[in-house]
Design a protein around this motif. Sequence first.
Motif, PDB file in Angstrom:
ATOM      1  N   HIS A 183     -35.378  83.476  12.166  1.00 58.02           N
ATOM      2  CA  HIS A 183     -36.176  84.438  11.400  1.00 58.02           C
ATOM      3  C   HIS A 183     -37.311  83.763  10.632  1.00 58.02           C
ATOM      4  O   HIS A 183     -38.441  84.248  10.649  1.00 58.02           O
ATOM      5  CB  HIS A 183     -35.285  85.192  10.407  1.00 58.02           C
ATOM      6  CG  HIS A 183     -35.982  86.324   9.724  1.00 58.02           C
ATOM      7  ND1 HIS A 183     -35.997  87.603  10.218  1.00 58.02           N
ATOM      8  CD2 HIS A 183     -36.734  86.362   8.595  1.00 58.02           C
ATOM      9  CE1 HIS A 183     -36.707  88.383   9.424  1.00 58.02           C
ATOM     10  NE2 HIS A 183     -37.173  87.652   8.427  1.00 58.02           N
ATOM     11  N   ALA A 184     -37.023  82.647   9.943  1.00 51.64           N
ATOM     12  CA  ALA A 184     -38.065  82.024   9.123  1.00 51.64           C
ATOM     13  C   ALA A 184     -37.747  80.554   8.902  1.00 51.64           C
ATOM     14  O   ALA A 184     -36.584  80.154   8.846  1.00 51.64           O
ATOM     15  CB  ALA A 184     -38.190  82.732   7.772  1.00 51.64           C
ATOM     16  N   LEU A 185     -38.815  79.748   8.772  1.00 52.38           N
ATOM     17  CA  LEU A 185     -38.716  78.356   8.351  1.00 52.38           C
ATOM     18  C   LEU A 185     -39.285  78.267   6.943  1.00 52.38           C
ATOM     19  O   LEU A 185     -40.343  78.825   6.667  1.00 52.38           O
ATOM     20  CB  LEU A 185     -39.513  77.448   9.284  1.00 52.38           C
ATOM     21  CG  LEU A 185     -38.862  77.051  10.608  1.00 52.38           C
ATOM     22  CD1 LEU A 185     -39.911  76.455  11.534  1.00 52.38           C
ATOM     23  CD2 LEU A 185     -37.731  76.072  10.386  1.00 52.38           C
ATOM     24  N   ALA A 186     -38.587  77.560   6.066  1.00 54.02           N
ATOM     25  CA  ALA A 186     -39.059  77.469   4.683  1.00 54.02           C
ATOM     26  C   ALA A 186     -38.745  76.095   4.111  1.00 54.02           C
ATOM     27  O   ALA A 186     -37.658  75.556   4.338  1.00 54.02           O
ATOM     28  CB  ALA A 186     -38.401  78.552   3.822  1.00 54.02           C
ATOM     29  N   PRO A 187     -39.693  75.508   3.372  1.00 58.42           N
ATOM     30  CA  PRO A 187     -39.436  74.226   2.715  1.00 58.42           C
ATOM     31  C   PRO A 187     -38.901  74.436   1.309  1.00 58.42           C
ATOM     32  O   PRO A 187     -39.268  75.388   0.623  1.00 58.42           O
ATOM     33  CB  PRO A 187     -40.820  73.583   2.680  1.00 58.42           C
ATOM     34  CG  PRO A 187     -41.750  74.765   2.533  1.00 58.42           C
ATOM     35  CD  PRO A 187     -41.093  75.938   3.223  1.00 58.42           C
ATOM     36  N   ALA A 188     -38.025  73.518   0.868  1.00 58.02           N
ATOM     37  CA  ALA A 188     -37.507  73.566  -0.501  1.00 58.02           C
ATOM     38  C   ALA A 188     -36.943  72.198  -0.835  1.00 58.02           C
ATOM     39  O   ALA A 188     -36.147  71.644  -0.069  1.00 58.02           O
ATOM     40  CB  ALA A 188     -36.425  74.638  -0.654  1.00 58.02           C
ATOM     41  N   ASP A 189     -37.359  71.656  -1.985  1.00 55.57           N
ATOM     42  CA  ASP A 189     -36.841  70.368  -2.457  1.00 55.57           C
ATOM     43  C   ASP A 189     -36.931  69.280  -1.397  1.00 55.57           C
ATOM     44  O   ASP A 189     -35.977  68.558  -1.128  1.00 55.57           O
ATOM     45  CB  ASP A 189     -35.383  70.517  -2.926  1.00 55.57           C
ATOM     46  CG  ASP A 189     -35.250  71.404  -4.150  1.00 55.57           C
ATOM     47  OD1 ASP A 189     -36.264  71.580  -4.850  1.00 55.57           O
ATOM     48  OD2 ASP A 189     -34.147  71.917  -4.391  1.00 55.57           O
TER      49      ASP A 189
END
Length: 338
Positions: A175-181
């Motif tokens: 569904h989605a790729l997301a960056p975090a930390d």
Amino acid sequence: MSDTTTRALSLLNLLQTHRHWPGSELAGRLGVTERTVRRDVERLRELGYRIESTPGAAGGYRLEAGSAVPPLLLTDEEAVAMAIGLRVAASQRLVSGPETTITALAKLEQVLPAPLRRRVVALAESVQPAGLNAGAAVSGEVLGELALACRDHERVRFTYTAASGEVTRRRVEPHALAPADRHWYLLCWDLEKDDWRTFRVDRLDAVEHTRVLFEPKPLTAEQIEEFIFVARSWVRQAVEADAVMDLPLDRMRELFGQWGQGASDEGDGRTRWPVGGADFRETMYGLSWIPAGVEYTTDLAAPARDELRETLQRMLRALDAPPPAVPPQRLRERAPGR
């Protein structure tokens, strides 16, 4: 620019923005016949674009990597340099709007021939931007493949290595790729678990495209953000414990939402839920979210257990004691008319 050239460029744009197009849908979007689409596809092939066609009712067209970079006004060296830059920017989160970096990377690598892809992989692995506290290494190739699958709503399979070391093969709807930390996360619908799951991309490899398309389930930007926030919290904490609640697993998940991830059925209408934090105060905050009236036990170990008990005892004494007297100045401030 002639109508034929304009139409061919419009067709190329469509082929670059979706992994597979039925011939009838391309004809409808361009306002031409399927025969005209076939002629325009041949024109693009003559220009160096490798376009795969499949016959039949479910057939259509698909832009593939060719034997040379198509005419994008780029030399091989320029194309490699751009791909390396996009990979580094994506894996290190060097720019704002990371989804733009990922889609650009996916579009470029989709048409890179195999020899140039290998050069990109080799060179990108040796590039380390200075002054950055990077997270775990992420394969730019894997990011590109997942970006294509998210864009095209295509089911994929991949191998995932959990933090515990357990290796599983997963089949999902990305569904989605997301960056975090300093990490990348893939949010997807797990077809075996029949539920949403979030995976660390650096622990994921052997991505396999199935060419099976799906209709994405609706999610708001806020819901995606919550999924990623919960995934970020599932790292090893300094103070960890399990709470076993007198609450059935289904009811617990209904009340906790995404924060119920990791919970398991203990039988007899009870649920085990892992909770933790940087210190006993954060663990106490997590335990405070157990619904009112629900009894539970916890295996919180010393010294955090002793620190939590001492803090709670002082709180109870403070609540049982008479409230402190209000200073005269405060009483005057509360007087009517002031």
